[in-house]
Write a protein that holds these residues in place. Sequence first.
Motif, PDB file in Angstrom:
ATOM      1  N   HIS A 150      17.517   0.030  -2.099  1.00  0.00           N
ATOM      2  CA  HIS A 150      16.320   0.564  -2.752  1.00  0.00           C
ATOM      3  C   HIS A 150      15.371   1.184  -1.734  1.00  0.00           C
ATOM      4  N   ARG A 151      14.600   2.145  -2.184  1.00  0.00           N
ATOM      5  CA  ARG A 151      13.603   2.780  -1.309  1.00  0.00           C
ATOM      6  C   ARG A 151      12.595   1.755  -0.805  1.00  0.00           C
ATOM      7  N   ALA A 179       0.827  -1.211   0.000  1.00  0.00           N
ATOM      8  CA  ALA A 179       0.000   0.000   0.000  1.00  0.00           C
ATOM      9  C   ALA A 179       0.863   1.264   0.000  1.00  0.00           C
ATOM     10  N   ILE A 180       1.907   1.283   0.819  1.00  0.00           N
ATOM     11  CA  ILE A 180       2.777   2.463   0.888  1.00  0.00           C
ATOM     12  C   ILE A 180       3.522   2.658  -0.434  1.00  0.00           C
ATOM     13  N   CYS A 181       4.088   1.592  -0.956  1.00  0.00           N
ATOM     14  CA  CYS A 181       4.835   1.699  -2.212  1.00  0.00           C
ATOM     15  C   CYS A 181       3.925   2.086  -3.373  1.00  0.00           C
ATOM     16  N   LYS A 182       2.704   1.592  -3.375  1.00  0.00           N
ATOM     17  CA  LYS A 182       1.778   1.972  -4.440  1.00  0.00           C
ATOM     18  C   LYS A 182       1.461   3.462  -4.352  1.00  0.00           C
ATOM     19  N   LYS A 183       1.198   3.960  -3.163  1.00  0.00           N
ATOM     20  CA  LYS A 183       0.913   5.389  -2.972  1.00  0.00           C
ATOM     21  C   LYS A 183       2.100   6.254  -3.405  1.00  0.00           C
ATOM     22  N   LEU A 184       3.312   5.766  -3.160  1.00  0.00           N
ATOM     23  CA  LEU A 184       4.525   6.528  -3.499  1.00  0.00           C
ATOM     24  C   LEU A 184       5.001   6.275  -4.933  1.00  0.00           C
ATOM     25  N   LYS A 185       4.233   5.482  -5.697  1.00  0.00           N
ATOM     26  CA  LYS A 185       4.556   5.161  -7.095  1.00  0.00           C
ATOM     27  C   LYS A 185       5.896   4.433  -7.220  1.00  0.00           C
ATOM     28  N   VAL A 236       4.826  -4.181  -6.513  1.00  0.00           N
ATOM     29  CA  VAL A 236       4.745  -5.624  -6.752  1.00  0.00           C
ATOM     30  C   VAL A 236       5.930  -6.316  -6.072  1.00  0.00           C
ATOM     31  N   SER A 237       7.139  -5.846  -6.350  1.00  0.00           N
ATOM     32  CA  SER A 237       8.324  -6.440  -5.719  1.00  0.00           C
ATOM     33  C   SER A 237       8.318  -6.227  -4.210  1.00  0.00           C
ATOM     34  N   ALA A 238       7.823  -5.081  -3.771  1.00  0.00           N
ATOM     35  CA  ALA A 238       7.752  -4.816  -2.329  1.00  0.00           C
ATOM     36  C   ALA A 238       6.839  -5.830  -1.650  1.00  0.00           C
TER      37      ALA A 238
END
Length: 170
Positions: A141-142, A63-69, A73-75
Amino acid sequence: MDGEITKDNSQNLIIAEPSINEFRSIINDIATNPNVLSLKNRVQHKNKSRYYHCLCVSFYSYAICKKLKLDYVSAARGAMLHDFYYYDWRDKNVEGQKKFHAFRHPRIALNNAKDLFDINELEEDIIIKHMWPLTLRFPAHRESYIVTLVDKYCASREMVKMLRKKFKFL
C-alpha cells in the motif's frame, strides 16, 4: 471540519489541514495503553525513547497521508505500533538479538500489536514491512511506503541530533 473537502467563497477546493486533536483521538487507545507506554523506558536511537520515535513516525505519517487523501487513520495507527517490541536489541547477553533484529522485530511488533489491538490489513502491512527494503517483500500500500520513508527520516533525524550533541561543531 477535519478531513472534509469544502469550497471557499471563490469556489476553490479547501482540504482540511492535519489536526493534533484529531491525531490524538486516532491513536488514543494505543498511546495510552500501559504496554505501549512502557516503550517510554526503552531507548530507540540513543537519545530518544521508542515511544517518542513511534509517536513522531505516527504523526508525520498521519499528516502526509491526510494531505494525500490516503487512509491516514490506518497510517497513524500502524506507525504507532511499527516498533512495538519490549526487548533491547543492543543487549549483547541475548544470543543473535543484535544480528537479526532488523529482520525479526517487525514480526514481533505485529504479534504484540495483534495481542492487544484490532489490526486491519493495512496496519498489518505497515508494521510488517516498515523495514523495507530489508524485508524483501514490497509494501502492498502507498501508506506503507510513506510510513517506511517517514521511519527512516525520523531515525536519521534522531541520530543527527545525537551526533550534534556529541560533536558540538556539527
